[in-house]
Motif scaffolding. Structure first.
Motif, mmCIF file in Angstrom:
data_model
loop_
_atom_site.group_PDB
_atom_site.id
_atom_site.type_symbol
_atom_site.label_atom_id
_atom_site.label_comp_id
_atom_site.label_asym_id
_atom_site.label_seq_id
_atom_site.Cartn_x
_atom_site.Cartn_y
_atom_site.Cartn_z
ATOM 1 N N GLY A 54 2.660 6.155 6.914
ATOM 2 C CA GLY A 54 1.360 5.597 7.264
ATOM 3 C C GLY A 54 0.442 5.498 6.064
ATOM 4 N N ILE A 55 0.465 6.531 5.200
ATOM 5 C CA ILE A 55 -0.356 6.509 3.983
ATOM 6 C C ILE A 55 0.060 5.363 3.076
ATOM 7 C CG2 ILE A 55 -0.805 7.764 1.834
ATOM 8 C CD1 ILE A 55 -0.735 10.363 3.535
ATOM 9 N N ALA A 56 1.374 5.171 2.909
ATOM 10 C CA ALA A 56 1.865 4.072 2.077
ATOM 11 C C ALA A 56 1.448 2.720 2.663
ATOM 12 C CB ALA A 56 3.393 4.154 1.952
ATOM 13 N N TRP A 57 1.586 2.570 3.987
ATOM 14 C CA TRP A 57 1.210 1.315 4.664
ATOM 15 C C TRP A 57 -0.281 1.034 4.455
ATOM 16 C CZ3 TRP A 57 4.893 -1.275 7.934
ATOM 17 C CH2 TRP A 57 4.393 -2.411 8.578
ATOM 18 N N SER A 58 -1.095 2.072 4.615
ATOM 19 C CA SER A 58 -2.541 1.923 4.450
ATOM 20 C C SER A 58 -2.911 1.682 2.997
ATOM 21 C CB SER A 58 -3.241 3.180 4.965
ATOM 22 O OG SER A 58 -4.627 3.127 4.734
ATOM 23 N N PHE A 59 -2.292 2.431 2.080
ATOM 24 C CA PHE A 59 -2.578 2.296 0.654
ATOM 25 C C PHE A 59 -2.284 0.885 0.158
ATOM 26 C CE2 PHE A 59 -1.378 2.585 -3.834
ATOM 27 C CZ PHE A 59 -2.461 3.283 -4.363
ATOM 28 N N LEU A 60 -1.184 0.304 0.649
ATOM 29 C CA LEU A 60 -0.790 -1.050 0.235
ATOM 30 C C LEU A 60 -1.509 -2.133 1.024
ATOM 31 C CD1 LEU A 60 3.062 -0.432 -0.114
ATOM 32 C CD2 LEU A 60 1.389 -0.645 -1.972
ATOM 33 N N ALA A 61 -2.330 -1.703 2.003
ATOM 34 C CA ALA A 61 -3.109 -2.631 2.836
ATOM 35 C C ALA A 61 -2.213 -3.662 3.527
ATOM 36 C CB ALA A 61 -4.179 -3.330 2.000
ATOM 37 N N LEU A 62 -1.062 -3.185 4.036
ATOM 38 C CA LEU A 62 -0.149 -4.081 4.735
ATOM 39 C C LEU A 62 -0.719 -4.409 6.115
ATOM 40 C CD1 LEU A 62 3.236 -2.323 3.876
ATOM 41 C CD2 LEU A 62 2.258 -4.360 2.789
ATOM 42 N N PRO A 63 -0.563 -5.648 6.573
ATOM 43 C CA PRO A 63 -1.085 -6.001 7.904
ATOM 44 C C PRO A 63 -0.249 -5.361 9.006
ATOM 45 C CG PRO A 63 0.164 -7.828 6.972
ATOM 46 C CD PRO A 63 0.072 -6.800 5.892
#
Length: 314
Positions: free
Chosen positions: A180-189
């Motif tokens: 989740g942190i990686a998804w949020s950090f990369l601002a993935l939709p």
């Protein structure tokens, strides 16, 4: 009076749902098999999905506070040193020493901590707490393993280090939090279909978790040395939040993040402390007593903590 009612609205629903779990077990509507499967479902599926969903769909840079993580991790280390030092000073047997120390600093962040923070600070607080938990779970597991391995290091009873490294690296809560942190950090939709599916699936997480705690709760589990359990409980739900509050202020943390750090530090001992104590030849009876005692008394300690936080405007 209004402040007291506000605090009751935060604390009471969490412990009423825990009480519901206890009642359902007493009425025979749920049994040990159901609780075992429910715990597995929550731990391996529901909670990882919830953490991934809430963290992954949030703005990482708006919700991550490095000082909060550092101060909270330092508080855990302080809890370990305090509890292990006390147990060594009192010459507790090896099994009791590890169980005492682990129960004094390893809190139930996932089940109780997140529920309290959500009730107190809503979605924003939950997201910040979820990100914090993603970083703290490896720290808690590391010190828990250290607390249980150190007393057994000369007995040949402990498992190899490789086993426990795998336990940390493959922990579903850690994996989900970091995903989740990686998804949020990369601002993935977050695709709409995925988001709505996760919204439905994760709605059962906290209720099931709290019912499982209540269903497992039993005063009959208060066995062994209750004086030692009482000391560990005191460290866990009284001294550790105070230490955390001091460290958070020293690290410059304030506002909601300060409150979240204190509430996380004040969580009752995690159920996993009993499981790990049993696995690593620790005093499982003492570990179980610490879990039961700290869970029961945390209803009062949380009420007091929230009263202080609200009085301070947090």
């Amino acid at each position: 009076m209004a402040l007291f009612l506000d605090i009751l609205i935060i604390v009471l629903p969490v412990f009423l749902v825990i009480g519901l779990g206890t009642l359902l077990r007493k009425l025979g509507l749920i049994d040990a098999t159901f609780l075992f499967q429910t715990n597995r479902l929550v731990y391996y599926v529901c909670l990882p999905l919830l953490l991934f969903y809430k963290i992954g769909s949030a703005d990482f840079f708006a919700n991550f506070n490095a000082a909060l993580v550092a101060a909270s991790a330092t508080a855990i280390a302080a809890g370990f040193l305090l509890s292990y030092g006390w147990a060594a000073l009192r010459r507790y047997p090896p099994g009791a020493r590890g169980a005492f120390s682990q129960g004094a600093f390893r809190g139930n962040l996932a089940y109780v901590g997140l529920a309290i923070v959500f009730n107190a600070y809503g979605e924003e607080g939950f997201t910040r707490a979820g990100i914090l938990m993603g970083f703290l779970v490896p720290v808690l597991n590391f010190f828990a393993i250290l607390a249980l391995m150190l007393p057994q290091r000369h007995t040949g009873e402990s498992r190899g280090a490789g086993f426990w490294v795998r336990q940390i690296a493959l922990n579903p809560l850690i994996l989900a939090s970091f995903a989740g942190i990686a998804w949020s950090f990369l601002a993935l939709p977050m695709p709409v279909i995925l988001e709505r599916s996760l919204n439905i699936a994760t709605g059962m997480t906290l209720p099931l978790a709290l019912i499982a705690i209540g269903g497992s709760f039993s005063l009959e589990k208060l066995r062994g040395d209750l004086v030692r359990a009482g000391f560990a409980t005191g460290i866990k739900i009284v001294w550790l939040p105070l230490i955390a509050a001091l460290l958070l202020r020293l690290f410059g943390v304030g506002g909601m993040d300060l409150a979240i750090g204190v509430l996380f530090a004040g969580t009752p001992a995690a159920t996993a402390t009993y499981i790990m104590a049993h696995e690593m030849k620790g005093d499982a009876e003492l570990a179980g007593s610490i879990v039961m005692m700290s869970t029961a008394l945390s209803a009062f300690s949380y009420t007091l903590a929230l009263f202080i936080l609200r009085t301070a405007g947090l």
